[in-house]
Design a protein around this motif. Structure first.
Motif, mmCIF file in Angstrom:
data_model
loop_
_atom_site.group_PDB
_atom_site.id
_atom_site.type_symbol
_atom_site.label_atom_id
_atom_site.label_comp_id
_atom_site.label_asym_id
_atom_site.label_seq_id
_atom_site.Cartn_x
_atom_site.Cartn_y
_atom_site.Cartn_z
ATOM 1 N N CYS A 39 0.837 -1.205 0.000
ATOM 2 C CA CYS A 39 0.000 0.000 0.000
ATOM 3 C C CYS A 39 0.867 1.248 0.000
ATOM 4 O O CYS A 39 1.894 1.305 0.683
ATOM 5 C CB CYS A 39 -0.898 0.001 1.240
ATOM 6 S SG CYS A 39 -2.015 1.420 1.332
ATOM 7 N N TYR A 66 -3.450 3.539 -2.005
ATOM 8 C CA TYR A 66 -3.650 2.660 -3.148
ATOM 9 C C TYR A 66 -2.658 1.508 -3.153
ATOM 10 O O TYR A 66 -1.556 1.618 -2.621
ATOM 11 C CB TYR A 66 -3.635 3.426 -4.471
ATOM 12 C CG TYR A 66 -2.315 3.876 -5.043
ATOM 13 C CD1 TYR A 66 -1.717 3.190 -6.097
ATOM 14 C CD2 TYR A 66 -1.682 5.026 -4.573
ATOM 15 C CE1 TYR A 66 -0.525 3.621 -6.656
ATOM 16 C CE2 TYR A 66 -0.494 5.462 -5.124
ATOM 17 C CZ TYR A 66 0.086 4.756 -6.165
ATOM 18 O OH TYR A 66 1.273 5.192 -6.710
ATOM 19 N N VAL A 104 -7.518 6.349 -10.585
ATOM 20 C CA VAL A 104 -7.825 4.979 -11.000
ATOM 21 C C VAL A 104 -7.734 4.847 -12.518
ATOM 22 O O VAL A 104 -7.142 3.900 -13.038
ATOM 23 C CB VAL A 104 -9.213 4.551 -10.474
ATOM 24 C CG1 VAL A 104 -9.693 3.273 -11.158
ATOM 25 C CG2 VAL A 104 -9.163 4.362 -8.969
ATOM 26 N N PRO A 109 -4.772 0.879 -10.567
ATOM 27 C CA PRO A 109 -4.242 0.185 -9.393
ATOM 28 C C PRO A 109 -5.080 -1.044 -9.062
ATOM 29 O O PRO A 109 -6.217 -1.196 -9.525
ATOM 30 C CB PRO A 109 -4.366 1.234 -8.287
ATOM 31 C CG PRO A 109 -5.563 2.037 -8.681
ATOM 32 C CD PRO A 109 -5.497 2.103 -10.195
ATOM 33 N N TRP A 111 -6.254 -1.475 -6.156
ATOM 34 C CA TRP A 111 -7.268 -0.946 -5.248
ATOM 35 C C TRP A 111 -6.890 0.482 -4.888
ATOM 36 O O TRP A 111 -5.699 0.810 -4.821
ATOM 37 C CB TRP A 111 -7.322 -1.823 -3.986
ATOM 38 C CG TRP A 111 -8.261 -1.374 -2.930
ATOM 39 C CD1 TRP A 111 -9.608 -1.604 -2.879
ATOM 40 C CD2 TRP A 111 -7.940 -0.652 -1.746
ATOM 41 N NE1 TRP A 111 -10.137 -1.062 -1.740
ATOM 42 C CE2 TRP A 111 -9.123 -0.472 -1.021
ATOM 43 C CE3 TRP A 111 -6.751 -0.126 -1.226
ATOM 44 C CZ2 TRP A 111 -9.176 0.202 0.188
ATOM 45 C CZ3 TRP A 111 -6.799 0.549 -0.019
ATOM 46 C CH2 TRP A 111 -7.994 0.706 0.672
ATOM 47 N N LEU A 112 -7.886 1.327 -4.673
ATOM 48 C CA LEU A 112 -7.642 2.711 -4.257
ATOM 49 C C LEU A 112 -8.807 3.169 -3.401
ATOM 50 O O LEU A 112 -9.970 2.832 -3.664
ATOM 51 C CB LEU A 112 -7.507 3.635 -5.474
ATOM 52 C CG LEU A 112 -7.207 5.104 -5.162
ATOM 53 C CD1 LEU A 112 -6.207 5.669 -6.158
ATOM 54 C CD2 LEU A 112 -8.443 5.956 -5.115
ATOM 55 N N GLN A 131 -13.976 4.363 -2.650
ATOM 56 C CA GLN A 131 -12.967 3.345 -2.937
ATOM 57 C C GLN A 131 -13.440 2.477 -4.086
ATOM 58 O O GLN A 131 -14.621 2.460 -4.420
ATOM 59 C CB GLN A 131 -12.627 2.514 -1.710
ATOM 60 C CG GLN A 131 -13.717 1.597 -1.206
ATOM 61 C CD GLN A 131 -13.282 0.863 0.051
ATOM 62 O OE1 GLN A 131 -12.513 1.382 0.849
ATOM 63 N NE2 GLN A 131 -13.774 -0.345 0.245
ATOM 64 N N THR A 132 -12.489 1.766 -4.671
ATOM 65 C CA THR A 132 -12.784 0.994 -5.874
ATOM 66 C C THR A 132 -13.446 -0.344 -5.602
ATOM 67 O O THR A 132 -13.979 -0.955 -6.513
ATOM 68 C CB THR A 132 -11.496 0.738 -6.675
ATOM 69 O OG1 THR A 132 -10.562 0.043 -5.839
ATOM 70 C CG2 THR A 132 -10.894 2.025 -7.174
#
Length: 153
Positions: A39, A66, A104, A109, A111-112, A131-132
């Protein structure tokens, strides 16, 4: 000698703050640790934008976490992008979510998440979170560490 940094345009020299977030040029470099899930956190405790109705300044503490894929955002370009909001009129929700979505779209990524902890205007603080998807397992992602607004209490 060619390196992962060779194509960067803004790092290492004087750069003018972009006039708007749309004009800001984000830059990225190849993730040299792409085979490892980890992260990255960026904290912008002095983020500013403008109220689109009154033109008055709004202030926020942004925290962006992220888990990178193939790309890392170059931090100076991120700083210039965030600084471009200084003269940009948008509501808190729009600023926060649009920053997350642009990152994004640009970085892809794993995840973000972004937390926008906005300081009160008109007596009401507004916190915006986006968030994603589900936080990935097995990666240490600390709490964002920003307490809820308490006023003078």
């Amino acid at each position: 000698m060619e390196t992962i940094y060779s194509n960067l345009k803004q790092l290492g020299g004087s750069t003018v703050l972009p006039k708007s977030p749309e004009e800001a040029e984000l830059e990225r470099v190849a993730n040299p640790q792409a085979d490892t899930a980890y992260c990255i956190r960026f904290t912008a405790p002095e983020f500013t934008s403008l109220c689109p109705m009154t033109g008055q300044p709004d202030f926020a503490h942004l925290v962006i976490d992220y888990v990178p894929g193939a790309w890392l955002v170059e931090s100076k370009s991120l700083k210039l992008y965030l600084g471009a909001f200084r003269n940009h009129g948008a509501f808190h929700e729009d600023c926060t979510v649009s920053i997350g979505r642009r990152l994004v779209d640009f970085l892809a990524p794993q995840w973000l998440r972004i937390g926008g902890y906005w300081y009160p205007r008109g007596g009401i603080p507004i916190d915006v979170f986006w968030q994603t998807g589900v936080q990935p397992e097995g990666i240490w992602i600390p709490d964002q560490g920003v307490p809820p607004y308490r006023g003078r209490g």
